[in-house]
Enzyme design. Structure first.
Site, PDB file in Angstrom:
ATOM      1  N   LYS A   1       1.016   3.749  -3.242  1.00 16.13           N
ATOM      2  CA  LYS A   1       0.454   5.082  -3.048  1.00 16.13           C
ATOM      3  C   LYS A   1       1.518   6.169  -3.217  1.00 16.13           C
ATOM      4  O   LYS A   1       1.219   7.266  -3.701  1.00 16.13           O
ATOM      5  CB  LYS A   1      -0.217   5.191  -1.680  1.00 16.13           C
ATOM      6  CG  LYS A   1      -1.493   4.361  -1.563  1.00 16.13           C
ATOM      7  CD  LYS A   1      -2.565   4.821  -2.543  1.00 16.13           C
ATOM      8  CE  LYS A   1      -3.890   4.117  -2.316  1.00 16.13           C
ATOM      9  NZ  LYS A   1      -4.961   4.575  -3.225  1.00 16.13           N
TER      10      LYS A   1
ATOM     11  N   TYR B   1       0.835  -1.209   0.000  1.00 16.60           N
ATOM     12  CA  TYR B   1       0.000   0.000   0.000  1.00 16.60           C
ATOM     13  C   TYR B   1       0.864   1.251   0.000  1.00 16.60           C
ATOM     14  O   TYR B   1       0.652   2.177  -0.787  1.00 16.60           O
ATOM     15  CB  TYR B   1      -0.927  -0.021   1.220  1.00 16.60           C
ATOM     16  CG  TYR B   1      -2.020   1.019   1.182  1.00 16.60           C
ATOM     17  CD1 TYR B   1      -3.153   0.828   0.401  1.00 16.60           C
ATOM     18  CD2 TYR B   1      -1.921   2.188   1.934  1.00 16.60           C
ATOM     19  CE1 TYR B   1      -4.162   1.784   0.367  1.00 16.60           C
ATOM     20  CE2 TYR B   1      -2.927   3.140   1.908  1.00 16.60           C
ATOM     21  CZ  TYR B   1      -4.044   2.935   1.124  1.00 16.60           C
ATOM     22  OH  TYR B   1      -5.045   3.886   1.094  1.00 16.60           O
TER      23      TYR B   1
END
Length: 274
Positions: A159, A155
């Protein structure tokens, strides 16, 4: 942003929103429709997407937001029903994959959905926007893309990539009529935060979720959506609904080593209390 013709979000605007079956995506679609925009919504969850589209009076295109074929279908649906796309909200995201135990398939999925979906959508739309002299791309990244995500390397890294791509897009095409905003919230009351992290990631997922929920207020999706649309109207690049994010980022930039030590302490606290 010099050279950028700001695209409105109201009456007559044609918008596409991915990850719109619920959460921030559904809230964005709702706010757009209420403002008079004509909206295409997309999500992998066809049943929930259909219910959302019927509630809002939007056009639904179910499928994987990272698929070029699905992106083409979204754009085609918008053009068929409403006209050329003015606004694209690359909002779909995934939080699967925790620690070094995440396998290559989980890494690829995170990179595809959280980053490459944005790249492929921009590749499809930006050349036409440059020809028209206007268009707007909104990337839903995360505060994790500016800071980090305790518990989830997939993640955090994907991101960070989304933020980097949005910055590049703004720099490269801002003088050619293309506006870009990048949304970087902390906790938002979505399925991913409530159950997605904990159910998919076990103990690592619980720590990742706790890192978000204990860092600051968990905001309602509609509150975030309203802030996003205001930022688009004003042509603001970085959208941080949680005001603490900018202060955390300043501390990181001012003294990276001190920031890492602070995050290590925070992680220890989370593990001890989990």
């Amino acid at each position: 942003m010099a050279g950028t013709q700001i695209t409105g979000t109201g009456t007559g605007t044609v918008a596409v929103v991915t990850g719109a079956a619920g959460g921030i995506g559904a809230a964005l679609a709702e706010a757009l429709v209420e403002g008079g925009a004509r909206v295409v919504v997309s999500d992998l969850d066809e049943q929930r997407l259909t219910a959302t589209a019927e509630r809002l009076g939007a056009v639904a295109v179910a499928g994987d937001a990272s698929s070029e074929e699905v992106i083409d279908a979204m754009v085609a649906a918008a053009e068929e029903h409403y006209g050329p796309v003015d606004l694209f909200f690359a909002n779909a995201g995934i939080g699967d994959g925790y620690g070094l135990a995440a396998d290559d398939e989980q890494w690829q999925l995170a990179l595809d959905v959280n980053l490459m979906a944005h790249v492929r959508a921009a590749r499809r739309l930006v050349p036409g926007w440059v020809e028209r002299g206007r268009g707007y791309f909104v990337s839903t990244a995360s505060a994790a893309g500016l800071l980090t995500q305790i518990g989830s390397a997939t993640y955090s890294v994907s991101k960070h990539g989304a933020v980097g791509f949005a910055e590049w897009l703004a720099v490269t095409y801002g003088d050619e009529g293309v506006g870009v905003s990048c949304l970087c919230p902390m906790g938002v009351d979505t399925d991913m935060l409530r159950s997605g992290m904990t159910s998919a990631g076990g103990e690592g997922g619980k720590v990742a979720a706790a890192a978000v929920t204990t860092a600051g207020e968990v905001l309602a999706p509609r509150d975030v959506a309203d802030q996003v649309l205001r930022a688009v109207e004003e042509g603001i690049f970085l959208i941080t609904p949680h005001t603490d994010v900018r202060e955390f980022l300043r501390r990181k930039v001012d003294d990276h080593d001190r920031w890492i030590r602070g995050m290590q302490r925070y992680q220890r606290q989370l593990k001890e209390s989990s």
